[in-house]
Design an enzyme around this catalytic site. Structure first.
Site, PDB file in Angstrom:
ATOM      1  CB  SER A  91      -0.969  -0.043   1.178  1.00  9.46           C
ATOM      2  OG  SER A  91      -2.068   0.784   0.925  1.00  9.46           O
ATOM      3  CG  ASP A  99      -0.313  16.599  13.809  1.00  7.54           C
ATOM      4  OD1 ASP A  99       0.118  15.420  13.815  1.00  7.54           O
ATOM      5  OD2 ASP A  99       0.336  17.567  14.261  1.00  7.54           O
ATOM      6  CG  HIS A 151      -5.639  -2.827   0.891  1.00  9.67           C
ATOM      7  ND1 HIS A 151      -4.934  -2.683  -0.291  1.00  9.67           N
ATOM      8  CD2 HIS A 151      -5.100  -1.919   1.756  1.00  9.67           C
ATOM      9  CE1 HIS A 151      -4.022  -1.748  -0.146  1.00  9.67           C
ATOM     10  NE2 HIS A 151      -4.095  -1.265   1.086  1.00  9.67           N
TER      11      HIS A 151
END
Length: 277
Positions: free
Chosen positions: A101, A196, A256
């Site tokens: 990924s 963040d 996945h």
């Protein structure tokens, strides 16, 4: 042995044997940011790779994942450079580079970078991701929202965190993977990945540094697709072949998280590919 080399100080685990796993982490943020966690999630497979291939295996935490530093910017070019620096510091060459990924996109970026030494990569193995620019899946965005709620709720137990995450991910195995990112050594619990920074870098994470036709890598590549996953599909298979002409594409009956759902079958594909010559 778990170690941190000098700058850029990626953390890695050496399983004594040259399969470098640029393992992605956190199966949440976007199509690329999709594996849950870090090198920790590859430990069993890495030991099996080292045993069956009789060579050193290193699993890496990419920047902003696992034990590696929380740093900006969060781009594939910077992640690939981190991996290259790691390889150069350990004087590695002719390696087999495996990425799932997001780690797969970082690995592809390293392979396609014209400044990468020609003797660095022998094989490229990519698990369920394509070299494309695509928006984050609703599932990935939902995972990030769940992680944000966990931190905002200041929970002190994994059970409480899982109860929150259950609202965002119904599959218990996926939740368990996401929760491996929790730092259970502190209270309230916080994730090891800087949410963040991941949110801030989302546009970069959804992107890919190269457009078809800009670069190619002509080494041997293996792409493994999960048959129930849409990350590799009929639309982007030609793009894969454009970037990586010497590619074999194999498929396993999974979603996945191929290496987690069918680890033995995945291991056999990788080992057979690396041993092919």
């Amino acid at each position: 042995m778990e170690t941190r080399p000098n700058d850029p100080s990626l953390f890695f685990t050496d399983f004594c044997g040259h399969l470098v796993n640029a393992s992605r982490v956190l199966r949440s943020l976007s199509k690329e940011l999709s594996h849950s966690g870090s090198k920790r999630n590859w430990q069993s497979l890495s030991k099996a790779f080292a045993r069956d291939l009789e060579r050193p295996v290193y699993t890496l935490d990419l920047r902003n994942h696992g034990s590696s530093p929380h740093v900006r910017p969060m781009t594939y070019t910077h992640m690939a450079t981190d991996v290259l620096d790691f390889c150069l510091r350990l004087s590695l060459s002719n390696i087999s580079l495996l990425g799932h990924s997001m780690g797969g996109k970082a690995a592809m970026t390293l392979a396609l970078n014209p400044e990468t030494p020609t003797d660095l990569l022998e094989d490229l193995i990519i698990s369920d991701i394509a070299p494309v620019r695509a928006k984050a899946s609703t599932e990935s965005v939902s995972h990030i929202q769940g992680m944000e709620e966990v931190e905002a709720s200041n929970v002190s137990s994994r059970k409480a965190a899982e109860e929150i995450m259950e609202k965002y991910e119904k599959d218990p195995s996926v939740r368990a993977y996401l929760l491996t990112n929790l730092n259970t050594g502190q209270s309230p619990l916080r994730f090891k990945v800087p949410i963040d920074i991941l949110k801030e870098g989302r546009s970069e994470i959804e992107s890919f540094p190269y457009a078809p036709g800009e670069q190619t890598w002509n080494g041997h590549a293996l792409f493994v697709k999960g048959s129930k996953s849409k990350f590799i599909n009929r639309h982007n298979k030609p793009v894969i072949m454009n970037f990586f002409p010497e590619t074999a594409i194999e498929e396993l009956d999974t979603g996945h998280w191929i290496h987690a759902e069918l680890p033995h079958e995945f291991k056999k594909l990788v080992v057979d590919f690396v041993k092919r010559s």
